[in-house]
Design an enzyme around this catalytic site. Structure first.
Site, PDB file in Angstrom:
ATOM      1  N   LYS A   1       0.851  -1.209   0.000  1.00  0.00           N
ATOM      2  CA  LYS A   1       0.000   0.000   0.000  1.00  0.00           C
ATOM      3  C   LYS A   1       0.872   1.238   0.000  1.00  0.00           C
ATOM      4  O   LYS A   1       0.646   2.178  -0.761  1.00  0.00           O
ATOM      5  CB  LYS A   1      -0.915   0.004   1.231  1.00  0.00           C
ATOM      6  CG  LYS A   1      -2.095  -0.929   1.111  1.00  0.00           C
ATOM      7  CD  LYS A   1      -2.826  -1.070   2.428  1.00  0.00           C
ATOM      8  CE  LYS A   1      -3.850  -2.190   2.342  1.00  0.00           C
ATOM      9  NZ  LYS A   1      -4.389  -2.600   3.636  1.00  0.00           N
TER      10      LYS A   1
ATOM     11  N   ASP B   1     -11.438   2.872   3.968  1.00  0.00           N
ATOM     12  CA  ASP B   1     -11.863   1.470   3.957  1.00  0.00           C
ATOM     13  C   ASP B   1     -13.378   1.350   3.782  1.00  0.00           C
ATOM     14  O   ASP B   1     -13.878   0.278   3.443  1.00  0.00           O
ATOM     15  CB  ASP B   1     -11.507   0.808   5.297  1.00  0.00           C
ATOM     16  CG  ASP B   1     -10.281  -0.074   5.215  1.00  0.00           C
ATOM     17  OD1 ASP B   1     -10.041  -0.655   4.150  1.00  0.00           O
ATOM     18  OD2 ASP B   1      -9.568  -0.166   6.233  1.00  0.00           O
TER      19      ASP B   1
ATOM     20  N   GLN C   1      -5.006  -1.316   9.574  1.00  0.00           N
ATOM     21  CA  GLN C   1      -4.959  -2.678   9.042  1.00  0.00           C
ATOM     22  C   GLN C   1      -5.603  -3.659  10.024  1.00  0.00           C
ATOM     23  O   GLN C   1      -5.292  -3.660  11.216  1.00  0.00           O
ATOM     24  CB  GLN C   1      -3.495  -3.066   8.768  1.00  0.00           C
ATOM     25  CG  GLN C   1      -3.308  -4.405   8.103  1.00  0.00           C
ATOM     26  CD  GLN C   1      -3.809  -4.451   6.657  1.00  0.00           C
ATOM     27  OE1 GLN C   1      -3.846  -3.445   5.965  1.00  0.00           O
ATOM     28  NE2 GLN C   1      -4.209  -5.623   6.214  1.00  0.00           N
TER      29      GLN C   1
HETATM   30  N1  GUN Z   1      -7.221  -6.704   6.266  1.00  0.00           N
HETATM   31  C1  GUN Z   1      -7.556  -7.464   5.191  1.00  0.00           C
HETATM   32  N2  GUN Z   1      -8.225  -6.740   4.280  1.00  0.00           N
HETATM   33  C2  GUN Z   1      -8.316  -5.490   4.776  1.00  0.00           C
HETATM   34  C3  GUN Z   1      -8.889  -4.296   4.281  1.00  0.00           C
HETATM   35  O1  GUN Z   1      -9.463  -4.220   3.182  1.00  0.00           O
HETATM   36  N3  GUN Z   1      -8.767  -3.212   5.085  1.00  0.00           N
HETATM   37  C4  GUN Z   1      -8.156  -3.263   6.309  1.00  0.00           C
HETATM   38  N4  GUN Z   1      -8.127  -2.149   7.028  1.00  0.00           N
HETATM   39  N5  GUN Z   1      -7.628  -4.364   6.791  1.00  0.00           N
HETATM   40  C5  GUN Z   1      -7.701  -5.467   6.024  1.00  0.00           C
END
Ligand code: GUN
Length: 296
Positions: free
Chosen positions: A54, A121, A98
């Site tokens: 990311k 998100d 996350q």
């Molecule tokens: N962990 C796995 N997928 C995601 C996601 O799309 N967003 C976040 N914040 N954590 C994750």
């Protein structure tokens, strides 16, 4: 005949390219540099890889990237303090914490603390609710990516039978809501669904998001259907190494489907591209810039 393979890597590269152009316009014309902050608590190896990717993609698109790492002993108060600081930081337009978080931290409390306008998100209940009633909202990245791929391949989705297998808050439920918004007839199937293969066989659009390796077999797929495989499962190989598979048994499904996303290289790459796209959306809304007019 074998299905058309929907190439998520190629499509995500196009989305990232568009995002980079939007960033350039935001910088030049509006003096706004979109900023994304990612918070990682603990040392989970898969999460570390996601966060690194990311960060890399954010910088590559020309945005500001901030990575905040906390130890797996961090308290809920410490995580909330970071979120509150980022809420107040004008150089940050998107905040992503996350998941999963260590057990001592209440995920809902942390998501609730993120300012809804910076919730890239799309997990905050304000965004979930706004999306459900058709108001502008931040939309979760994975479902947004799936809808983009479906529209790119199929065009208008209205009237199609869509079956979403899986009812998670991150994928299943928002996916169903977005398909409904596109006027699909939507079924959400899950672990208690009776005659799951039969339910799947009715789908023009079949979205698999259950987290069970290769659960959905080729003979569960309606001939010509479009299959979107959200699963990312690591399974052992005979040589002791591992390989990634989806929730769909690709080899049999591709002989029946009209189109299918592979794993890896399908939905996965689209998720990060959509995170960047959501950060643009957030920056535009915060600075009152017309997002649709950015590249005109
Ligand atoms: N962990 C796995 N997928 C995601 C996601 O799309 N967003 C976040 N914040 N954590 C994750």
């Amino acid at each position: 005949m074998s299905a058309h393979i929907i190439d998520g890597r190629e499509f995500s590269a196009k989305v990232k390219d568009t995002v980079a152009k939007q960033v350039a316009v935001l910088k030049d014309k509006y003096q706004v540099t979109p900023g994304l902050a990612v918070v990682l608590v603990g040392e989970d190896p898969a999460s570390q890889v996601y966060v690194r990717n990311k960060n890399h993609s954010t910088v590559e698109a020309g945005m500001k990237s901030e990575e905040i790492k906390l130890p797996d002993t961090a308290t809920e108060e410490e995580v909330l303090a970071v979120v509150n600081r980022l809420n107040e930081d004008d150089s940050i337009h998107g905040i992503l914490v996350q998941l999963p978080l260590p057990d001592q931290i209440d995920e809902t409390a942390v998501i609730d603390a993120i300012s809804p306008e910076k919730d890239v998100d799309g997990f905050h209940v304000i965004n979930t609710g706004r999306q459900a009633v058709g108001l502008p909202a931040m939309v979760p990245c994975t479902p947004r990516g799936c809808i983009m791929m479906l529209q790119d391949y199929l065009g208008d989705l209205s009237g199609l039978n869509a079956v979403v297998v899986g009812r998670s808050n991150i994928v299943g439920k928002p996916m169903a809501s977005l398909l409904l918004e596109q006027s699909c007839t939507v079924t959400i199937a899950h672990s208690r669904t009776k005659d799951l293969p039969d339910v799947c066989r009715r789908a023009d659009i079949l979205v698999a998001a259950v987290g069970r390796p290769e659960m959905i077999k080729g003979d569960w797929v309606k001939p010509g259907a479009t299959v979107i495989d959200v699963g990312i499962n690591r399974i052992p190989k005979e040589d002791g190494k591992t390989r990634l598979v989806g929730d769909v048994e690709f080899e049999t499904a591709k002989e029946v489907a009209g189109a299918i996303t592979p794993v890896p290289g399908g939905v996965g790459p689209m998720t990060i591209a959509c995170l960047l796209a959501n950060t643009i959306t957030a920056a535009c809304r915060i600075h009152d810039v017309d997002e649709d007019g950015l590249l005109l």
